[in-house]
Scaffold this motif. Structure first.
Motif, PDB file in Angstrom:
ATOM      1  N   TYR A 160     -20.268 -21.763  -1.778  1.00  0.00           N
ATOM      2  CA  TYR A 160     -19.694 -21.677  -3.113  1.00  0.00           C
ATOM      3  C   TYR A 160     -20.329 -20.502  -3.852  1.00  0.00           C
ATOM      4  N   PRO A 161     -19.655 -19.959  -4.869  1.00  0.00           N
ATOM      5  CA  PRO A 161     -20.184 -18.775  -5.558  1.00  0.00           C
ATOM      6  C   PRO A 161     -21.622 -18.912  -6.033  1.00  0.00           C
ATOM      7  N   HIS A 162     -22.001 -20.092  -6.541  1.00  0.00           N
ATOM      8  CA  HIS A 162     -23.356 -20.238  -7.084  1.00  0.00           C
ATOM      9  C   HIS A 162     -24.434 -20.173  -6.005  1.00  0.00           C
ATOM     10  N   GLU A 163     -24.026 -20.273  -4.740  1.00  0.00           N
ATOM     11  CA  GLU A 163     -24.987 -20.224  -3.646  1.00  0.00           C
ATOM     12  C   GLU A 163     -25.296 -18.797  -3.200  1.00  0.00           C
ATOM     13  N   LEU A 164     -24.618 -17.819  -3.791  1.00  0.00           N
ATOM     14  CA  LEU A 164     -24.810 -16.418  -3.435  1.00  0.00           C
ATOM     15  C   LEU A 164     -25.501 -15.673  -4.569  1.00  0.00           C
ATOM     16  N   SER A 165     -26.189 -14.597  -4.223  1.00  0.00           N
ATOM     17  CA  SER A 165     -26.805 -13.746  -5.238  1.00  0.00           C
ATOM     18  C   SER A 165     -25.734 -12.948  -5.972  1.00  0.00           C
ATOM     19  N   GLY A 166     -26.138 -12.304  -7.088  1.00  0.00           N
ATOM     20  CA  GLY A 166     -25.174 -11.526  -7.860  1.00  0.00           C
ATOM     21  C   GLY A 166     -24.558 -10.397  -7.052  1.00  0.00           C
ATOM     22  N   GLY A 167     -25.392  -9.697  -6.262  1.00  0.00           N
ATOM     23  CA  GLY A 167     -24.878  -8.618  -5.439  1.00  0.00           C
ATOM     24  C   GLY A 167     -23.924  -9.103  -4.374  1.00  0.00           C
TER      25      GLY A 167
END
Length: 360
Positions: A160-167
């Motif tokens: 899910y998006p929150h599991e990834l860093s901003g980059g």
């Protein structure tokens, strides 16, 4: 600077923006967000649009995508090939968005849905414009994540998006943009919230997206450093208007507009030795009920009476491809930022302030 391929310069434009004007009504008056912007974009070309916040960069591209608020008053022309996009209904625009023209927004968290996996969101974009199976779309999502250099792509599609860093989230958005091999990719401040190392990775991902799709690209930023080595041509915007236009080499090395020179003076450069930066003093003007004259004149070290009375038109110099909107463009040529703009440390101290207090 990059060198535009000769086929890109001779081919017909894939995107033409002509006399684009955007206004918004407000309680204070009419906000003139974009004032008569013109440009052409050819396949494989990178156009950089630069300027301070509020200069009209993002509004210009939102108008191209048909994503402005309902109260926006838009006029002019935006043509994709033979199709006029300005004034088109949502059904017509939906066939173009994501398929022919894709956009990478500044903040990936506002572009990605937090309740769907990365793979589902990439696959959705593919399925919306292609008659393929869900399994095939999912496999294409893995390929796209690998192209933008996200490690372990087969596992990441389940994240899910929150599991990834901003980059990494921004690279996912780039993967979505290139999913249908568009003709035009618009990247709106894609590196603003990222540190320098990740910024370089995102710019590399954008180059990969362009090379894989063969798309033309519009790269929007307030930082001239971001488009150094990226853009073939550059538009410099101020107060909703293009104030300088030319190749990247022309704008970086032989600017003809004081504002452009000021932007360059605010930018650290590896090819020029300087003890201090030379920023532009003051703030950008309000674009509500704008007075006559050049909007940059209150901040311009070359301003004279004519600048306050008459706004200069965008006109070419000795090279027709290099245009500037300045009454005294000839005075700017050949000068460095330090010739007109003082380093910030040379500004007079406020009354009653000693030097030690001013350096905290």
């Amino acid at each position: 600077m990059t060198t535009t391929d000769t086929t890109a310069t001779t081919a017909d434009p894939v995107l033409e923006v002509a006399d684009l004007t955007v206004q918004f009504p407000s309680e204070e008056g009419l906000v003139q967000a974009v004032r008569g912007v013109n440009y052409e974009l050819r396949r494989g070309e990178v156009l950089g649009i630069v300027g301070e916040s509020g200069s009209g960069k993002s509004v210009t591209s939102l108008a191209v995508m048909g994503l402005l608020a309902a109260n926006a008053r838009v006029s002019g022309s935006v043509r994709f090939g033979d199709t006029e996009l300005l004034g088109a209904d949502d059904k017509k625009l939906s066939k173009v968005r994501g398929k022919n023209i894709a956009m990478v927004f500044q903040d990936p968290m506002t572009s990605l849905n937090p309740v769907y996996t990365i793979g589902d969101q990439i696959a959705e974009t593919i399925l919306a414009h292609n008659d393929i199976s869900k399994d095939a779309a999912r496999e294409r999502a893995v390929e796209l994540l690998e192209l933008v250099r996200i490690p372990n792509p087969r596992q990441r599609v389940k994240a899910y998006p929150h599991e990834l860093s901003g980059g990494m989230r921004q690279r996912v958005v780039i993967a979505i943009a290139m999913a249908n091999e568009p003709d035009v990719i618009i990247a709106d401040e894609p590196t603003t919230a990222l540190d320098v190392t990740v910024q370089a990775q995102i710019l590399e991902a954008l180059r990969t997206a362009q090379q894989e799709t063969g798309a033309a690209m519009v790269l929007i930023t307030h930082d001239l450093g971001v488009i150094a080595g990226q853009a073939d041509r550059v538009l410099v915007m101020y107060a909703g208007k293009v104030v300088e236009s030319g190749t990247a080499d022309q704008v970086f090395y032989t600017p003809r507009m004081p504002y452009t020179l000021g932007l360059l003076g605010s930018l650290p450069r590896l090819d020029v030795k300087a003890d201090r930066l030379n920023p532009i003093s003051g703030s950008p003007p309000s674009v509500v009920n704008m007075p006559p004259g050049c909007p940059f004149s209150p901040r311009c070290p070359l301003a004279e009476d004519v600048c306050e009375a008459e706004e200069p038109a965008l006109e070419p110099g000795s090279d027709p491809a290099h245009e500037a909107a300045c009454h005294f463009a000839h005075r700017v040529e050949g000068h460095e930022p330090a010739d007109f703009f003082r380093p910030r440390t040379e500004d007079p101290l406020p009354a009653g302030t000693n030097e030690g207090e001013a350096t905290t």
